[in-house]
Design a protein around this motif. Structure first.
Motif, PDB file in Angstrom:
ATOM      1  N   UNK A 239       0.825  -1.200   0.000  1.00  0.00           N
ATOM      2  CA  UNK A 239       0.000   0.000   0.000  1.00  0.00           C
ATOM      3  C   UNK A 239       0.866   1.260   0.000  1.00  0.00           C
ATOM      4  N   UNK A 240       1.918   1.262   0.799  1.00  0.00           N
ATOM      5  CA  UNK A 240       2.803   2.432   0.835  1.00  0.00           C
ATOM      6  C   UNK A 240       3.435   2.694  -0.528  1.00  0.00           C
TER       7      UNK A 240
ATOM      8  N   UNK B 277       3.691   6.144  -5.055  1.00  0.00           N
ATOM      9  CA  UNK B 277       3.779   6.250  -6.504  1.00  0.00           C
ATOM     10  C   UNK B 277       2.652   7.128  -7.056  1.00  0.00           C
ATOM     11  N   UNK B 278       1.434   6.925  -6.566  1.00  0.00           N
ATOM     12  CA  UNK B 278       0.291   7.700  -7.056  1.00  0.00           C
ATOM     13  C   UNK B 278       0.335   9.157  -6.620  1.00  0.00           C
TER      14      UNK B 278
ATOM     15  N   UNK C 121       9.769   5.460  -4.919  1.00  0.00           N
ATOM     16  CA  UNK C 121       9.615   4.455  -3.862  1.00  0.00           C
ATOM     17  C   UNK C 121      10.806   4.509  -2.908  1.00  0.00           C
ATOM     18  N   UNK C 122      10.544   4.336  -1.621  1.00  0.00           N
ATOM     19  CA  UNK C 122      11.658   4.358  -0.670  1.00  0.00           C
ATOM     20  C   UNK C 122      12.480   3.085  -0.788  1.00  0.00           C
TER      21      UNK C 122
ATOM     22  N   UNK D  26      11.510  13.160  -0.606  1.00  0.00           N
ATOM     23  CA  UNK D  26      10.281  12.708   0.044  1.00  0.00           C
ATOM     24  C   UNK D  26      10.490  12.457   1.527  1.00  0.00           C
ATOM     25  N   UNK D  27       9.384  12.557   2.255  1.00  0.00           N
ATOM     26  CA  UNK D  27       9.385  12.278   3.697  1.00  0.00           C
ATOM     27  C   UNK D  27       8.094  11.594   4.078  1.00  0.00           C
TER      28      UNK D  27
END
Length: 195
Positions: free
Chosen positions: A152-153, A158-159, A164-165, A193-194
């Motif tokens: 889900x993450x 992505x959305x 992606x991490x 990102x965070x």
């Protein structure tokens, strides 16, 4: 470069096979391998690769028969580049032992693309079950198994335009972020990102 991102676009069966090997060796996972399908998202439309199952020699023979001209990228023969080394040195050895290797590796990419579609459907359902569909909730994430939570993450990030991490950050997520004290302000950061 990163074999799981920023890779070239495979155009025929041999390049597809080399790309699959490169992604496997880079630890890309099913999402990375699934991106190699015949049709993939390419904002604002789709990227179509109709010759992924066609051997290079067949394309070359057709081009010569039709007297077509093309440009050969000199990097395609330079063994300093991992992709070129895989294609020109490793793949011929693999095919000498296993002649159908290119088509089998191509099928693997298609199977992964199908699996990614299923994972996206599951993530969409999990997101719809969140208290608010516009954001992720800690209680909602903790109600999911580790694999579903990470799926889900990845889908949500992505959305929402995030890279992606790395896998090691997802592994730290539960302890450092989801199970943090209510009065803390934990942050997991990567790139721009965070969470």
């Amino acid at each position: 470069g990163d074999p799981c991102g920023g890779r070239g676009t495979p155009h025929h069966a041999g390049v597809q096979a080399g790309t699959v090997l490169l992604c496997l060796l880079g630890g890309c996972g099913v999402q990375g391998l699934g991106a190699l399908g015949t049709v993939s998202e390419f904002f604002p439309g789709k990227l179509w690769r109709p010759l992924l199952e066609t051997p290079r020699d067949e394309i070359r023979a057709y081009a010569m028969q039709q007297k077509l001209k093309w440009i050969e990228d000199p990097q395609n023969r330079d063994p300093r580049y991992t992709r070129s080394w895989l294609r020109n040195e490793l793949m011929p050895r693999i095919r000498s032992r296993y002649p159908v290797a290119s088509s089998v590796l191509g099928r693997t990419a298609q199977h992964c693309a199908d699996a990614v579609d299923l994972l996206d459907e599951l993530a969409h359902q999990d997101l719809a079950a969140m208290p608010r569909a516009d954001r992720l909730s800690i209680s909602g994430l903790l109600s999911l198994t580790f694999a579903r939570r990470n799926n889900l993450l990845r889908y949500w990030l992505n959305n929402n335009g995030h890279e992606p991490p790395p896998a090691e950050l997802l592994a730290r997520l539960e302890a450092e972020l989801l199970r943090a004290r209510a009065d803390s302000e934990p942050v997991i950061a990567w790139g721009d990102s965070e969470l």
